[in-house]
Design a protein around this motif. Structure first.
Motif, PDB file in Angstrom:
ATOM      1  N   LEU A   1       7.333 -12.679  -4.747  1.00 55.55           N
ATOM      2  CA  LEU A   1       7.609 -11.369  -5.334  1.00 55.55           C
ATOM      3  C   LEU A   1       8.034 -10.414  -4.228  1.00 55.55           C
ATOM      4  O   LEU A   1       7.448 -10.426  -3.140  1.00 55.55           O
ATOM      5  CB  LEU A   1       6.379 -10.806  -6.049  1.00 55.55           C
ATOM      6  N   GLU A   2       9.015  -9.604  -4.519  1.00 53.76           N
ATOM      7  CA  GLU A   2       9.535  -8.631  -3.562  1.00 53.76           C
ATOM      8  C   GLU A   2       9.713  -7.293  -4.253  1.00 53.76           C
ATOM      9  O   GLU A   2       9.933  -7.226  -5.462  1.00 53.76           O
ATOM     10  CB  GLU A   2      10.902  -9.080  -3.008  1.00 53.76           C
ATOM     11  N   SER A   3       9.641  -6.250  -3.466  1.00 52.38           N
ATOM     12  CA  SER A   3       9.930  -4.888  -3.940  1.00 52.38           C
ATOM     13  C   SER A   3       9.202  -4.567  -5.242  1.00 52.38           C
ATOM     14  O   SER A   3       9.805  -4.152  -6.224  1.00 52.38           O
ATOM     15  CB  SER A   3      11.438  -4.677  -4.093  1.00 52.38           C
ATOM     16  N   VAL A   4       7.902  -4.779  -5.234  1.00 52.05           N
ATOM     17  CA  VAL A   4       7.062  -4.414  -6.377  1.00 52.05           C
ATOM     18  C   VAL A   4       6.763  -2.922  -6.232  1.00 52.05           C
ATOM     19  O   VAL A   4       6.068  -2.509  -5.307  1.00 52.05           O
ATOM     20  CB  VAL A   4       5.753  -5.230  -6.401  1.00 52.05           C
TER      21      VAL A   4
ATOM     22  N   THR B   1       4.336 -10.242   0.180  1.00 52.16           N
ATOM     23  CA  THR B   1       3.906  -9.528   1.372  1.00 52.16           C
ATOM     24  C   THR B   1       3.842  -8.058   1.011  1.00 52.16           C
ATOM     25  O   THR B   1       4.501  -7.600   0.075  1.00 52.16           O
ATOM     26  CB  THR B   1       4.873  -9.722   2.561  1.00 52.16           C
ATOM     27  N   SER B   2       3.011  -7.343   1.730  1.00 48.41           N
ATOM     28  CA  SER B   2       2.863  -5.911   1.505  1.00 48.41           C
ATOM     29  C   SER B   2       2.778  -5.236   2.863  1.00 48.41           C
ATOM     30  O   SER B   2       2.017  -5.676   3.736  1.00 48.41           O
ATOM     31  CB  SER B   2       1.596  -5.646   0.691  1.00 48.41           C
ATOM     32  N   ASN B   3       3.552  -4.197   3.039  1.00 45.76           N
ATOM     33  CA  ASN B   3       3.543  -3.488   4.304  1.00 45.76           C
ATOM     34  C   ASN B   3       2.124  -3.060   4.654  1.00 45.76           C
ATOM     35  O   ASN B   3       1.384  -2.589   3.786  1.00 45.76           O
ATOM     36  CB  ASN B   3       4.470  -2.273   4.206  1.00 45.76           C
ATOM     37  N   ARG B   4       1.747  -3.200   5.897  1.00 45.76           N
ATOM     38  CA  ARG B   4       0.371  -2.882   6.291  1.00 45.76           C
ATOM     39  C   ARG B   4       0.020  -1.420   6.061  1.00 45.76           C
ATOM     40  O   ARG B   4      -1.143  -1.066   5.986  1.00 45.76           O
ATOM     41  CB  ARG B   4       0.096  -3.309   7.721  1.00 45.76           C
ATOM     42  N   GLU B   5       1.033  -0.550   5.903  1.00 41.73           N
ATOM     43  CA  GLU B   5       0.793   0.868   5.619  1.00 41.73           C
ATOM     44  C   GLU B   5       0.332   1.099   4.179  1.00 41.73           C
ATOM     45  O   GLU B   5      -0.211   2.148   3.869  1.00 41.73           O
ATOM     46  CB  GLU B   5       2.067   1.674   5.856  1.00 41.73           C
ATOM     47  N   ARG B   6       0.520   0.149   3.319  1.00 45.39           N
ATOM     48  CA  ARG B   6       0.235   0.312   1.887  1.00 45.39           C
ATOM     49  C   ARG B   6      -1.193  -0.128   1.536  1.00 45.39           C
ATOM     50  O   ARG B   6      -1.396  -1.063   0.764  1.00 45.39           O
ATOM     51  CB  ARG B   6       1.221  -0.506   1.066  1.00 45.39           C
TER      52      ARG B   6
ATOM     53  N   HIS C   1      -5.448  -3.112  -1.877  1.00 49.45           N
ATOM     54  CA  HIS C   1      -6.615  -3.076  -2.769  1.00 49.45           C
ATOM     55  C   HIS C   1      -6.219  -3.546  -4.173  1.00 49.45           C
ATOM     56  O   HIS C   1      -6.941  -4.327  -4.802  1.00 49.45           O
ATOM     57  CB  HIS C   1      -7.193  -1.654  -2.802  1.00 49.45           C
ATOM     58  N   PHE C   2      -5.071  -3.094  -4.648  1.00 51.31           N
ATOM     59  CA  PHE C   2      -4.557  -3.488  -5.964  1.00 51.31           C
ATOM     60  C   PHE C   2      -4.386  -5.000  -6.054  1.00 51.31           C
ATOM     61  O   PHE C   2      -4.852  -5.643  -6.996  1.00 51.31           O
ATOM     62  CB  PHE C   2      -3.228  -2.760  -6.219  1.00 51.31           C
ATOM     63  N   TYR C   3      -3.735  -5.606  -5.063  1.00 48.06           N
ATOM     64  CA  TYR C   3      -3.497  -7.052  -5.095  1.00 48.06           C
ATOM     65  C   TYR C   3      -4.812  -7.831  -5.016  1.00 48.06           C
ATOM     66  O   TYR C   3      -4.976  -8.839  -5.708  1.00 48.06           O
ATOM     67  CB  TYR C   3      -2.546  -7.475  -3.975  1.00 48.06           C
TER      68      TYR C   3
ATOM     69  N   GLN D   1      -5.648 -12.585   0.970  1.00 44.60           N
ATOM     70  CA  GLN D   1      -4.844 -12.368   2.173  1.00 44.60           C
ATOM     71  C   GLN D   1      -5.064 -13.587   3.067  1.00 44.60           C
ATOM     72  O   GLN D   1      -5.846 -13.568   4.004  1.00 44.60           O
ATOM     73  CB  GLN D   1      -5.259 -11.080   2.874  1.00 44.60           C
ATOM     74  N   SER D   2      -4.344 -14.656   2.762  1.00 46.04           N
ATOM     75  CA  SER D   2      -4.591 -15.952   3.386  1.00 46.04           C
ATOM     76  C   SER D   2      -3.753 -16.215   4.630  1.00 46.04           C
ATOM     77  O   SER D   2      -4.061 -17.130   5.382  1.00 46.04           O
ATOM     78  CB  SER D   2      -4.335 -17.065   2.370  1.00 46.04           C
ATOM     79  N   HIS D   3      -2.701 -15.450   4.847  1.00 49.82           N
ATOM     80  CA  HIS D   3      -1.795 -15.718   5.962  1.00 49.82           C
ATOM     81  C   HIS D   3      -1.476 -14.430   6.708  1.00 49.82           C
ATOM     82  O   HIS D   3      -1.608 -13.335   6.157  1.00 49.82           O
ATOM     83  CB  HIS D   3      -0.468 -16.312   5.447  1.00 49.82           C
ATOM     84  N   LEU D   4      -1.013 -14.583   7.914  1.00 49.50           N
ATOM     85  CA  LEU D   4      -0.439 -13.467   8.653  1.00 49.50           C
ATOM     86  C   LEU D   4       1.066 -13.561   8.477  1.00 49.50           C
ATOM     87  O   LEU D   4       1.622 -14.649   8.441  1.00 49.50           O
ATOM     88  CB  LEU D   4      -0.763 -13.565  10.149  1.00 49.50           C
ATOM     89  N   GLY D   5       1.724 -12.435   8.362  1.00 49.02           N
ATOM     90  CA  GLY D   5       3.173 -12.447   8.212  1.00 49.02           C
ATOM     91  C   GLY D   5       3.845 -11.876   9.445  1.00 49.02           C
ATOM     92  O   GLY D   5       3.279 -11.028  10.143  1.00 49.02           O
TER      93      GLY D   5
END
Length: 154
Positions: free
Chosen positions: A88-91, A125-130, A135-137, A144-148
């Motif tokens: 998923l992108e740009s949610v 993925t979700s920007n670390r600023e968000r 919390h929503f996800y 949060q199983s991986h580092l991007g």
């Protein structure tokens, strides 16, 4: 809760609103930048709509107004006996409509599409600023199983 929201494939008449919603949520390298005319997004929009492995969706409120969007990509892979995974992108939910259940409705639709395709997982993925998005996800059961990592070319 947003019971009156429907989620459907985006149509050309939704493009202006999609661009506004995505740009309103810009962070990091995109934050505060002036983006060109919304029509400049038409080739990317058309390419997503025409691609067999991707699509773009909108959430519409009871009046037909665009209040959210996401892109879905079906990725081929080798793991999990070759079952596809969904990226998923740009949610994004329009800022004035966040917290009303629209995001949950969009995620439920995306997960249903993934299941219909036989996908082994949904990833994003979700920007670390968000932090609110993180919390929503997590509330929706995402780990949060991986580092991007990214290497920007723009």
């Amino acid at each position: 809760m947003s019971k009156q929201v429907t989620v459907e494939k985006a149509r050309p008449e939704h493009l202006r609103d999609i661009v506004a919603i995505v740009n309103a949520g810009a962070t990091s390298v995109r934050a505060g930048k002036d983006f060109a005319d919304w029509q400049d997004y038409r080739p990317a929009f058309d390419a997503l709509r025409e691609a067999a492995e991707a699509d773009i969706y909108v959430a519409l409120d009871e009046t037909g107004e665009v209040v959210g969007t996401f892109q879905i990509h079906f990725l081929k892979g080798f793991a999990f006996q070759g079952r596809p995974r969904v990226q998923l992108e740009s949610v994004h939910v329009r800022p004035d409509r966040r917290g009303t259940g629209i995001g949950r409705t969009m995620m439920e639709r995306a997960e249903a599409l993934a299941r219909e395709a036989g996908a082994c997982m949904v990833q994003l993925t979700s920007n670390r600023e968000r932090e609110g998005s993180h919390h929503f996800y997590r509330r929706l059961g995402y780990d949060q199983s991986h580092l991007g990592y990214k290497k920007m070319f723009v």
